[in-house]
Design a protein around this motif. Sequence first.
Motif, PDB file in Angstrom:
ATOM      1  N   GLY A  96       0.623  -1.290   0.014  1.00  6.81           N
ATOM      2  CA  GLY A  96      -0.253  -0.061   0.014  1.00  6.81           C
ATOM      3  C   GLY A  96       0.932   1.295  -0.141  1.00  6.81           C
ATOM      4  O   GLY A  96       0.438   2.792  -0.359  1.00  6.81           O
ATOM      5  N   ALA A  97       1.733   1.107  -0.022  1.00  6.36           N
ATOM      6  CA  ALA A  97       2.814   2.403   0.113  1.00  6.36           C
ATOM      7  C   ALA A  97       3.697   2.300  -0.798  1.00  6.36           C
ATOM      8  O   ALA A  97       4.111   1.172  -1.500  1.00  6.36           O
ATOM      9  N   GLY A  98       3.854   3.479  -1.287  1.00  7.29           N
ATOM     10  CA  GLY A  98       4.609   3.818  -2.346  1.00  7.29           C
ATOM     11  C   GLY A  98       6.147   3.212  -2.779  1.00  7.29           C
ATOM     12  O   GLY A  98       6.488   3.945  -1.737  1.00  7.29           O
ATOM     13  N   THR A  99       6.971   2.925  -3.407  1.00  8.01           N
ATOM     14  CA  THR A  99       8.179   2.222  -3.910  1.00  8.01           C
ATOM     15  C   THR A  99       8.706   2.439  -5.293  1.00  8.01           C
ATOM     16  O   THR A  99       7.660   3.300  -5.447  1.00  8.01           O
ATOM     17  N   THR A 100       9.760   2.228  -5.686  1.00  9.90           N
ATOM     18  CA  THR A 100      10.314   1.766  -6.515  1.00  9.90           C
ATOM     19  C   THR A 100      10.132   1.272  -7.770  1.00  9.90           C
ATOM     20  O   THR A 100      10.231   0.616  -7.299  1.00  9.90           O
ATOM     21  N   ARG A 101      10.539   1.842  -8.874  1.00 12.81           N
ATOM     22  CA  ARG A 101       9.925   0.775 -10.187  1.00 12.81           C
ATOM     23  C   ARG A 101      11.464  -0.129  -9.584  1.00 12.81           C
ATOM     24  O   ARG A 101      11.302  -0.568  -9.714  1.00 12.81           O
ATOM     25  N   GLN A 102      12.031   0.147  -9.391  1.00 10.48           N
ATOM     26  CA  GLN A 102      13.565  -0.610  -9.319  1.00 10.48           C
ATOM     27  C   GLN A 102      12.932  -1.874  -8.483  1.00 10.48           C
ATOM     28  O   GLN A 102      13.656  -3.173  -8.498  1.00 10.48           O
ATOM     29  N   ALA A 103      12.473  -1.600  -7.073  1.00  9.55           N
ATOM     30  CA  ALA A 103      11.970  -2.600  -6.151  1.00  9.55           C
ATOM     31  C   ALA A 103      11.110  -3.511  -6.610  1.00  9.55           C
ATOM     32  O   ALA A 103      11.673  -4.317  -6.456  1.00  9.55           O
ATOM     33  N   ALA A 104      10.400  -2.839  -7.172  1.00  9.46           N
ATOM     34  CA  ALA A 104       9.145  -3.335  -7.357  1.00  9.46           C
ATOM     35  C   ALA A 104       9.401  -4.755  -8.716  1.00  9.46           C
ATOM     36  O   ALA A 104       9.341  -5.832  -8.652  1.00  9.46           O
ATOM     37  N   PHE A 105      10.781  -3.753  -9.473  1.00 12.53           N
ATOM     38  CA  PHE A 105      11.203  -5.494  -9.988  1.00 12.53           C
ATOM     39  C   PHE A 105      12.002  -5.867 -10.063  1.00 12.53           C
ATOM     40  O   PHE A 105      12.220  -7.586 -10.530  1.00 12.53           O
ATOM     41  N   GLU A 106      12.754  -5.689  -9.313  1.00 15.83           N
ATOM     42  CA  GLU A 106      13.551  -6.638  -7.712  1.00 15.83           C
ATOM     43  C   GLU A 106      13.155  -7.932  -7.501  1.00 15.83           C
ATOM     44  O   GLU A 106      13.103  -9.252  -6.858  1.00 15.83           O
ATOM     45  N   ALA A 107      11.589  -7.368  -6.586  1.00 20.14           N
ATOM     46  CA  ALA A 107      10.767  -8.373  -6.039  1.00 20.14           C
ATOM     47  C   ALA A 107      10.391  -9.389  -7.204  1.00 20.14           C
ATOM     48  O   ALA A 107      10.256 -10.732  -6.649  1.00 20.14           O
ATOM     49  N   LEU A 108      10.344  -8.927  -8.427  1.00 16.97           N
ATOM     50  CA  LEU A 108      10.104 -10.118  -9.595  1.00 16.97           C
ATOM     51  C   LEU A 108      11.171 -10.996  -9.722  1.00 16.97           C
ATOM     52  O   LEU A 108      10.792 -12.222 -10.389  1.00 16.97           O
ATOM     53  N   THR A 109      11.831 -10.318  -9.531  1.00 15.39           N
ATOM     54  CA  THR A 109      13.576 -10.987 -10.067  1.00 15.39           C
ATOM     55  C   THR A 109      13.644 -12.317  -8.968  1.00 15.39           C
ATOM     56  O   THR A 109      13.913 -12.852  -9.018  1.00 15.39           O
ATOM     57  N   ASP A 110      13.278 -11.943  -7.580  1.00 11.17           N
ATOM     58  CA  ASP A 110      13.069 -12.537  -6.416  1.00 11.17           C
ATOM     59  C   ASP A 110      12.220 -13.905  -6.760  1.00 11.17           C
ATOM     60  O   ASP A 110      12.942 -15.093  -6.037  1.00 11.17           O
ATOM     61  N   VAL A 111      10.974 -13.607  -7.021  1.00 10.46           N
ATOM     62  CA  VAL A 111      10.042 -14.692  -7.415  1.00 10.46           C
ATOM     63  C   VAL A 111      10.494 -15.524  -8.602  1.00 10.46           C
ATOM     64  O   VAL A 111      10.558 -17.042  -7.921  1.00 10.46           O
ATOM     65  N   SER A 112      11.458 -15.040  -9.312  1.00  9.84           N
ATOM     66  CA  SER A 112      12.405 -16.087 -10.744  1.00  9.84           C
ATOM     67  C   SER A 112      13.145 -16.835  -9.356  1.00  9.84           C
ATOM     68  O   SER A 112      13.367 -17.762 -10.072  1.00  9.84           O
ATOM     69  N   ARG A 113      14.229 -16.635  -9.396  1.00 12.79           N
ATOM     70  CA  ARG A 113      15.692 -17.181  -8.213  1.00 12.79           C
ATOM     71  C   ARG A 113      13.967 -18.120  -7.389  1.00 12.79           C
ATOM     72  O   ARG A 113      14.351 -19.119  -7.343  1.00 12.79           O
ATOM     73  N   LYS A 114      13.619 -17.904  -6.221  1.00 18.65           N
ATOM     74  CA  LYS A 114      12.945 -18.654  -5.429  1.00 18.65           C
ATOM     75  C   LYS A 114      12.219 -19.919  -5.731  1.00 18.65           C
ATOM     76  O   LYS A 114      12.078 -21.069  -5.182  1.00 18.65           O
ATOM     77  N   PHE A 115      11.325 -20.051  -7.586  1.00 18.08           N
ATOM     78  CA  PHE A 115      10.571 -21.078  -7.749  1.00 18.08           C
ATOM     79  C   PHE A 115      11.557 -21.178  -8.746  1.00 18.08           C
ATOM     80  O   PHE A 115      10.913 -22.451  -8.655  1.00 18.08           O
ATOM     81  N   SER A 116      12.817 -20.832  -8.933  1.00 21.68           N
ATOM     82  CA  SER A 116      13.232 -21.771 -10.092  1.00 21.68           C
ATOM     83  C   SER A 116      14.223 -22.970  -9.559  1.00 21.68           C
ATOM     84  O   SER A 116      14.740 -24.019  -9.337  1.00 21.68           O
ATOM     85  N   ALA A 117      14.180 -22.533  -7.960  1.00 22.69           N
ATOM     86  CA  ALA A 117      14.974 -23.742  -7.320  1.00 22.69           C
ATOM     87  C   ALA A 117      13.920 -25.166  -6.509  1.00 22.69           C
ATOM     88  O   ALA A 117      14.822 -26.277  -6.409  1.00 22.69           O
ATOM     89  N   ASN A 118      12.125 -24.459  -6.659  1.00 27.34           N
ATOM     90  CA  ASN A 118      11.767 -25.906  -6.598  1.00 27.34           C
ATOM     91  C   ASN A 118      10.344 -26.428  -8.223  1.00 27.34           C
ATOM     92  O   ASN A 118       9.462 -26.862  -7.890  1.00 27.34           O
ATOM     93  N   GLY A 119      10.907 -25.408  -8.540  1.00 26.92           N
ATOM     94  CA  GLY A 119       9.781 -26.091  -9.901  1.00 26.92           C
ATOM     95  C   GLY A 119       9.051 -25.004 -10.060  1.00 26.92           C
ATOM     96  O   GLY A 119       7.981 -25.474 -10.291  1.00 26.92           O
ATOM     97  N   GLY A 120       8.253 -23.921  -9.353  1.00 25.84           N
ATOM     98  CA  GLY A 120       7.401 -23.657  -8.730  1.00 25.84           C
ATOM     99  C   GLY A 120       6.665 -24.038  -8.306  1.00 25.84           C
ATOM    100  O   GLY A 120       5.296 -23.524  -7.960  1.00 25.84           O
ATOM    101  N   GLN A 121       6.441 -24.659  -6.745  1.00 25.73           N
ATOM    102  CA  GLN A 121       5.698 -24.967  -6.171  1.00 25.73           C
ATOM    103  C   GLN A 121       5.097 -24.114  -4.690  1.00 25.73           C
ATOM    104  O   GLN A 121       6.503 -23.657  -4.971  1.00 25.73           O
ATOM    105  N   GLY A 122       4.013 -24.138  -4.976  1.00 22.69           N
ATOM    106  CA  GLY A 122       3.767 -22.929  -4.130  1.00 22.69           C
ATOM    107  C   GLY A 122       3.463 -21.517  -4.870  1.00 22.69           C
ATOM    108  O   GLY A 122       2.995 -20.880  -4.491  1.00 22.69           O
ATOM    109  N   LEU A 123       3.977 -21.604  -6.152  1.00 21.75           N
ATOM    110  CA  LEU A 123       3.441 -20.187  -7.136  1.00 21.75           C
ATOM    111  C   LEU A 123       2.147 -20.748  -7.831  1.00 21.75           C
ATOM    112  O   LEU A 123       1.958 -21.198  -9.086  1.00 21.75           O
ATOM    113  N   ALA A 124       1.784 -19.608  -7.868  1.00 15.99           N
ATOM    114  CA  ALA A 124       0.331 -20.030  -8.311  1.00 15.99           C
ATOM    115  C   ALA A 124      -0.154 -18.250  -9.529  1.00 15.99           C
ATOM    116  O   ALA A 124       0.052 -17.550  -9.061  1.00 15.99           O
TER     117      ALA A 124
END
Length: 664
Positions: free
Chosen positions: A120-148
């Motif tokens: 709900g609080a404003g953040t930067t474009r870069q921080a949001a894109f890094e969050a998307l990258t973190d999602v990619s790294r996290k689920f690359s390790a387990n094949g997407g288990q828990g990702l919907a």
Amino acid sequence: AGASEFTDPVSRRNFVKIMSASFLLAGLGLTGCRKPEETILPFGKQPEGYIHGVPQFYATARPTRGSAVPLLVKSYEGRPVKVEGNPNHPASNGGTDRYTQASILNLYDPDRAIRFARSGAGTTRQAAFEALTDVSRKFSANGGQGLAFLLERSSSPSRQRLQALIAKKYPKAQWFIHEPVEFNVVNEAASLAAGEPVKAVYHYDKATRIVSLDCDFVGAEEDAFRHINGFSKGRRLRHGNTEMNRLYLVEGLFSLTAQNADHRLRVSPSQVAVVAAKLLAAVGGSLGAAQSLANASVTTGQTVGKVGSDSRTPLDVEAWIAACAADLKEQKGKCLVVVGSGQPLAVHLLALAINQQLGAIGNTVTFIENKEPVQTGNIVDLAKALNAGQVDTLVISGVNPVYTAPGELDWAKAQANAKTVVRLSYYEDESFAGSTWHIPAAHYLESWGDARTGDGTVVSIQPLIEPLFGGVTELEFLARIAGEETTRPYDIVRETFKQIAKGNFEENWKRFLHDGFWKNSAPKTVNVKLDIGRGAKAFADVKPSVPGKDQLEVIFHRDYKVDDGRYNNNGWLQELPDPVTRIVWENVILISPKTAEALNIGGARNPDNQFSPLNYENANLKVPVVKIQLNGREVEGPVWIQPGKADNVVGLALGYGREKTGRV
């Protein structure tokens, strides 16, 4: 901005003032109004062919749920100002719809999402894109288990390609599609009957007899702009044509299509299945598991005879169906039976069987390949997964589930079971508060993309302006979650197009953007033998009932102005009169005059002892307000008594009841 000084929020005059303020913001206050980066040219040297003050036109398309509207957009000084249909597209003939015409206003909507946010609080474009990258790294390790993933329906070849890439990288990820108004049931029925994934394409221009089973094909159904073009060709008495097509309509509401019908039968929605089964039997088709439907009775309050006369008699439904069937059999091979998206799967299967019996398959109805990249579920399946604790991270694109999910799912509570919610959205709406990360979406006139029209032709989506507020396209959003090296939508679309068009790529690409579509790009036509016996369970699920004043039936229908609510902040559409009721800025509870009289709601008898829905007093129209209750939930609203509507049926338009929306 600047509209807060206007203290009267309801007058039309104030509305015009507010919209003037929004146009001022769009036209003068935005310094980012320029062409996309890929085509920017320095004006230190004037571009060749450019004349100051003369508009330029670009071919693009507006994506819809499972299709697209091909467009030609006018631009002044890098600002798109008017959209029209692409006259060169083979299936549209330059047609558009009201949502497309008004979509230009959504581009300049000052209430659209303009910031990246975390909890709900404003953040930067870069921080949001890094969050998307973190999602990619996290689920690359387990094949997407828990990702919907929860997505809107789309016809984009590029999105399909990205979905396939993500599914390959995260094979354990789950995919769900949600549309409050879902048009895909016709393709589900076709695929079930054909035994392979296919999409139905209707050719109204080739039909001399059309039967619409609760299908508002010129109004509320998808691709109405294309259907209108085909249907109207059969209505023109020119170039030696001396006969018009003929339209039979069976429905519960009084729709825009009803105003064009030659013969109309009004029944409750649940009885449309019975009419369809009886019609199949009347044309000589095999009923199989649908036999019980054909044996059921149909009741209607419809009468025939001179209006106002005491000699009017109840309509003989069986005779109506028999006359319709006889007419269809005389035009074998040139008939078309269509079904509305609100009808169950069984009715669509019955329509396919009728079309096959009448020789329509391969003539007025054709099928094309329709292979989906991944297996998907619906929002009910996702709610079960969330409540079972199976979802760690939920990725939402475009969907506003807190508003649009079925009420019994209690979506806000179900979604809270996910640890992280990443959402791409055009507004900070009802679902904004439950999002861990919120990313503003780009308008289609700010985006690179692609889509397929109703006939399967690939169309280009090219931007006319750089994103005004830094919005992100769905293609970039998904590419970053996939961890792809290529995240620019321009490059993603080009890569997809390489797989579609063969030959000199750069020349093909220029032609694709110039024309707005790629000729002969539709999937190949499939010859199928339909077997509705594969849908035996669908027939068993249909339970036709006879509604009465103590057992009302409800139709939830798409609003002609605001759709399912996504356009409720568009002032142009709010000002657009409903084509049936002529009401603006409102939706209403629709009932028939006979139902109103039976329930003692509004209206009065005129001097001819006929019930009149209008009750004028001192030149003011008095409209009663009622409350509808069901399973502990309720909705209150004004009643509109609509002649031509089925008796004991309540019509409730979707799209209002918004709890968080813009100033309009």
